[in-house]
Structures are given as C-alpha cells and as structure tokens.
Design a protein around this motif. Structure first.
Motif, PDB file in Angstrom:
ATOM      1  N   GLY A  90       2.502   8.800  -7.395  1.00  0.00           N
ATOM      2  CA  GLY A  90       1.148   8.604  -6.884  1.00  0.00           C
ATOM      3  C   GLY A  90       0.139   9.526  -7.545  1.00  0.00           C
ATOM      4  O   GLY A  90      -0.993   9.123  -7.834  1.00  0.00           O
ATOM      5  N   ASP A 111      -3.070   8.495  -9.715  1.00  0.00           N
ATOM      6  CA  ASP A 111      -4.387   8.982  -9.311  1.00  0.00           C
ATOM      7  C   ASP A 111      -5.122   9.575 -10.506  1.00  0.00           C
ATOM      8  O   ASP A 111      -6.316   9.312 -10.711  1.00  0.00           O
ATOM      9  N   PHE A 114       2.357   3.085  -3.280  1.00  0.00           N
ATOM     10  CA  PHE A 114       1.592   4.027  -4.095  1.00  0.00           C
ATOM     11  C   PHE A 114       1.607   5.447  -3.510  1.00  0.00           C
ATOM     12  O   PHE A 114       1.171   6.389  -4.159  1.00  0.00           O
ATOM     13  N   ASN A 115       2.094   5.576  -2.281  1.00  0.00           N
ATOM     14  CA  ASN A 115       2.105   6.897  -1.643  1.00  0.00           C
ATOM     15  C   ASN A 115       3.504   7.408  -1.315  1.00  0.00           C
ATOM     16  O   ASN A 115       3.671   8.571  -0.964  1.00  0.00           O
ATOM     17  N   LEU A 156      -1.883  14.860  -1.655  1.00  0.00           N
ATOM     18  CA  LEU A 156      -0.977  14.147  -2.562  1.00  0.00           C
ATOM     19  C   LEU A 156      -0.508  15.054  -3.682  1.00  0.00           C
ATOM     20  O   LEU A 156       0.692  15.119  -3.985  1.00  0.00           O
ATOM     21  N   GLU A 205       0.837  -1.206   0.000  1.00  0.00           N
ATOM     22  CA  GLU A 205       0.000   0.000   0.000  1.00  0.00           C
ATOM     23  C   GLU A 205       0.867   1.250   0.000  1.00  0.00           C
ATOM     24  O   GLU A 205       0.567   2.238  -0.671  1.00  0.00           O
ATOM     25  N   LYS A 218      -7.814  14.414  -3.147  1.00  0.00           N
ATOM     26  CA  LYS A 218      -6.423  13.983  -3.013  1.00  0.00           C
ATOM     27  C   LYS A 218      -5.504  15.205  -3.020  1.00  0.00           C
ATOM     28  O   LYS A 218      -4.374  15.144  -3.514  1.00  0.00           O
TER      29      LYS A 218
END
Length: 257
Positions: free
Chosen positions: A152, A156, A145-146, A237, A142, A234
């Motif tokens: 990321g 997205d 992806f960040n 991000l 997980e 988001k």
C-alpha cells in the motif's frame, strides 16, 4: 506512450468478469478485462507497471478439479502478461475454488521463467461469497490496497508521483493561455520554447531540445511533488510499512554526503 495498465482482470465467465469491472468502476479504477480465451492473451503483452491482477483459476471448463491441468492456463497467462521488469503487483485469485489458491502460488514459484514475475503478495476472493454481493465485493477490493502495508505504501508513493506529473501538465496548459498562437499546440510551443531558452540558453536549445525542456519543467515538478507529498496524510500506513529502522545499520557520513 501512456502509462501502462495498472489493473487487469481475466475470467472465462463474462458475467463474473463484468462484476469485477463494475466494482472497480465504482471505486473510480479502470481495468483491462480479458474474457478467456481472448486472442490477445496468446501473445506476449507489453504492459508496464501492472499493480493488480484479478485471475480466475479455472479458466478452462471441463478440467478435472484439482488436477494439474487446472493450473496450466492461469500460470501461462501470468507468464505472458507480467514482464520481468513489472515491479510489485498483487494477485487476486477470483474463483469458485478458493482452496486452489495456495496450489496456484506454489506452481507459480516452480514455473520456469517466473522467477522475476512473482506477485508481491496474493489474496483469494471466493466467488461463492462475493459474486452475489456487490457491496461486499467492493469492500473486499478496497481492502486489498490496505491489507499489505508495504504494498500500500509503494502504491501511495507511485500515485502521488503520478499526480504531481498531472499537476505540471495542468499548470503548463494554463500558463500557455497567455502566449500567442492560433491553437493550443502553438501556444504550448511558444511557452516551452521560452522556458527552454531561459533554462538552457537560446543557442543550445536546437541541439538539446529535450534536455532544455526538462531543465525548465523540473522545478515545476519538484514543487508539485512537495505539494502532493503533504496533501494527504498517510502516516499510519507508512508507519506500518516501515518498522525495522532500529535494527538497520547506520549510514556512514561519507555515504550521506
């Protein structure tokens, strides 16, 4: 015909490969898994838009630890799997020898024919740590992806665009239910024929069928895109991914117009 595989996993140990598959499945992510040496890995792949590759470094048993022969197989695999026009992807080395991670990246940089196939970024997952702990492995996957905001953010955006296309197909299918036809295909035909004729003119649809259908469906896609872009926030991000705007050169008024 369908969008290419987004996640690929390669390992010579089938049990370790299944752990990656299981973890991705828990995250509702599908992948194509290759148990090396898979015959399909001996030919050039035609995947487009691969975004994540899990790769065991020591794919060939019996090779001397740290020798150049260890890296030949993973370099060769990536050279065949990744297209020049693939776009950004993350490389995750999934190995019992995480100390070889940096060496592999250097060999990828030096390998002929890999100039346009370099990973956007790369991380190492130690099998000695994660293989026996499914929960910890899930958290690590997980985090991939960040951990790189730029990567990321691009994923997205791609995900939202893809979701918008899915929404258009759902809407078209729902709208077709009110049209005549003895099968779903006939109803879709009736709907798209009507929309195409309205958008392009009945007399022009025969010679410009695809263009007419696009003209009819683009407004639906535009609405779906606007919906997806504001459906999930988001902002954090994207703020981490885009930070150099103060130093960017101003755009000329002519360029804006």
């Amino acid at each position: 015909m369908f969008p290419g595989a987004k996640i690929i996993a390669i390992d010579d140990d089938e049990g370790e490969l299944r752990k990656i598959e299981t973890t991705l499945r828990q995250l509702r992510l599908g992948c194509i898994a290759y148990n090396y040496p898979d015959p399909d890995l001996t030919v050039e792949a035609d995947f487009r838009g691969v975004r994540l590759i899990f790769l065991d470094i020591q794919l060939v048993g019996g090779t001397s630890p740290g020798s150049g022969a260890v890296f030949s197989a993973p370099v060769s695999v990536l050279k065949r799997l990744v297209r020049d026009d693939n776009g950004p992807y993350a490389l995750v080395t999934w190995s019992n020898n995480p100390q070889w991670h940096a060496e592999l990246l250097q060999r990828l940089k030096d390998a002929p024919g890999m100039e346009k196939k370099q990973p956007f970024y790369a991380v190492s997952l130690d099998k000695n740590v994660y293989a026996a702990d499914a929960g910890q492995l899930k958290e690590a996957v997980e985090a991939i992806f960040n951990s790189n905001p730029a990567f990321g953010a691009l994923l997205d955006w791609e995900r939202r665009v893809s979701a918008a296309g899915e929404k258009v197909l759902q809407l078209v299918e729902a709208l077709s239910e009110s049209f005549s036809g003895s099968s779903p295909s006939e109803k879709i035909d009736s709907l798209l024929s009507r929309l195409s004729a309205d958008a392009f003119g009945k007399a022009h649809v025969k010679d410009h069928t695809f263009e007419a259908a696009n003209e009819a469906l683009l407004p639906l896609l535009t609405d779906a895109l606007h919906s997806e872009f504001f459906l999930e926030d988001k902002s954090d991000l994207w703020r981490q991914a885009i930070t150099k705007y103060d130093s960017a050169a101003d755009i000329d008024a002519d360029a804006v117009c």
